[in-house]
Design an enzyme around this catalytic site. Sequence first.
Site, mmCIF file in Angstrom:
data_model
loop_
_atom_site.group_PDB
_atom_site.id
_atom_site.type_symbol
_atom_site.label_atom_id
_atom_site.label_comp_id
_atom_site.label_asym_id
_atom_site.label_seq_id
_atom_site.Cartn_x
_atom_site.Cartn_y
_atom_site.Cartn_z
ATOM 1 N N LYS A 1 -1.584 2.504 -14.964
ATOM 2 C CA LYS A 1 -1.299 3.993 -14.600
ATOM 3 C C LYS A 1 0.509 3.954 -14.863
ATOM 4 O O LYS A 1 1.224 2.919 -14.718
ATOM 5 C CB LYS A 1 -1.455 4.228 -13.070
ATOM 6 C CG LYS A 1 -1.043 5.723 -12.517
ATOM 7 C CD LYS A 1 -1.513 5.757 -11.111
ATOM 8 C CE LYS A 1 -1.094 6.938 -10.402
ATOM 9 N NZ LYS A 1 -1.644 6.698 -8.978
ATOM 10 N N SER B 1 -4.305 10.791 -7.759
ATOM 11 C CA SER B 1 -3.609 10.895 -8.858
ATOM 12 C C SER B 1 -3.661 10.001 -10.087
ATOM 13 O O SER B 1 -3.009 10.161 -11.143
ATOM 14 C CB SER B 1 -1.980 10.789 -8.356
ATOM 15 O OG SER B 1 -1.845 9.275 -7.972
ATOM 16 N N SER C 1 -5.797 8.249 -4.170
ATOM 17 C CA SER C 1 -5.427 8.424 -5.247
ATOM 18 C C SER C 1 -6.024 7.244 -6.412
ATOM 19 O O SER C 1 -5.969 7.351 -7.424
ATOM 20 C CB SER C 1 -3.985 8.085 -5.620
ATOM 21 O OG SER C 1 -3.182 9.352 -5.373
#
Length: 524
Positions: free
Chosen positions: A101, A182, A206
Amino acid sequence: MRNIILLAALAGAAPATAQTVAIEEVPVERLDAMLANGTATSEGITRAYLARIAAMDHTGPTLRAIIALNPDALAAARASDARRKAGKPLGPLDGVPVLVKDNIETRDPIATTAGSLALKDNVTHRDAPVVARLRAAGAVILGKTNLSEWANIRSDHSMSGWSGVGGLVRNPYALDRTACGSSSGTGAAVAASFAGAGVGTETDGSVVCPSAMNGLVGLKPTLGLVSRTHVVPISHSQDTPGPMARSVRDAAILLGGMAGGDPADPATRPADAHVHDFAAPLAAASLTGVRIAVLRPDMPEAMKPVYAAALAVLKAQGAVLVGVDAPKLDGLGEAESAVLHTELKADLASYLATTPAAVKTRTLGDVIAFDDANTAAEMPFFGQEFFLAAERTHGLSDPEYLGALAKSRRLAGKEGIDAMLAQANATLLVAPTYGVAWLSDTVSGDGSEGPSASQLPAVAGYPHLTVPMGLTKGLPVGLSFIATAWGDQTVLNAGYVYEQASHARVAPRYLSSANLDPAIDGTR
């Protein structure tokens, strides 16, 4: 545009045989076996993933899951192949491409942006310890994944999966649906077989939400099992990286490469005592006689038979299911928000102070000013209400913050998860992870329908595993396994038994809309 050119350069340089390596839906353990028996090389596997990304991320389904590719990935793959040839492999991750990420730093010549143009020059040339551990295990860091900008903390009305740098991530099961967030890009990319597995981060939901809505296994580990150093922060009380994969075993393998203590992160002081081969115990895992507390929250009608079937699988595997009622935890949401507001302002300033001189934003106030000056690029769909509220806080010594922190931990832990487990005399809690993926909506933002199991383990710092439990109206939904602190192996074992008995995961089909699935319309 830069990343599209890089995709073409990396994938286009592949020899004619590179794309013959089968990588779609191939688990990490099989990749390791292919590398060990010589039927594939890490370079060939890496090129195959790059070719798949080139064909699907900015063309084809246009998932927009990748923000940047690592120009050094092929060199890392060749180094892995050399180790294998010398008889010195580093373990099951050696030579396996992994995506990270884009709020987690890597030493590669690419920025760590958290999806914001304010960090477009944040090329730190340093590995977050979690990435350094993966490299030490031989993993090939393939690139960075798109995400909900600033890990979905900027606005109270955000659209999950959108960032100013990467655009909107699309769900590979139905392209008009949210990939959640997220860790949206990691979820979509791993579901689409863009890598063997991926790393997300979670503050509250997330990892588990994008995992559930992209048909993946995702683990939010016990807070402190995995380092947060050099990860763009929200909250030192709740932030943690976590593995995201297509199977429980793959998630366990990845966790083994990620976990461990870090002198720069005090929360990880107990970590090394809990680090082991998380995949090894899975084969002997059993639910026979295991007492499981079961939550039955409100959920869409279409989810109820899927959840009932999941519970039936657990019972058939010998688990003793005990229904519990969710306790009333008045004030938890407000207390959590107060903690996140205060810690965001303080923790982000501490992080930004360590970034290169090319990064001009040094405080949350600077980021707010940047967004105001770049509204067309940064705020076309939603604002920064959460940032503004965080800017008004008064620091980590503020009595109101300290009171909220103590209250939130007590409500989520002792009076929340602990109380439900005690009520059932159980070691595990299960619940639906989230509802069904909603339509991506640039006007109204996120519109979740259904339950959410993320808040209590996120606030308490307890482990939370989600495992696919099938499709609802063509869209994936997840089953959550929650335990108390350092019960990561406990949730992995239970999730593995369920997964092996249910075989509930279904690969994505890249429909333009779930409503176009003939099965939904009753035509087959």
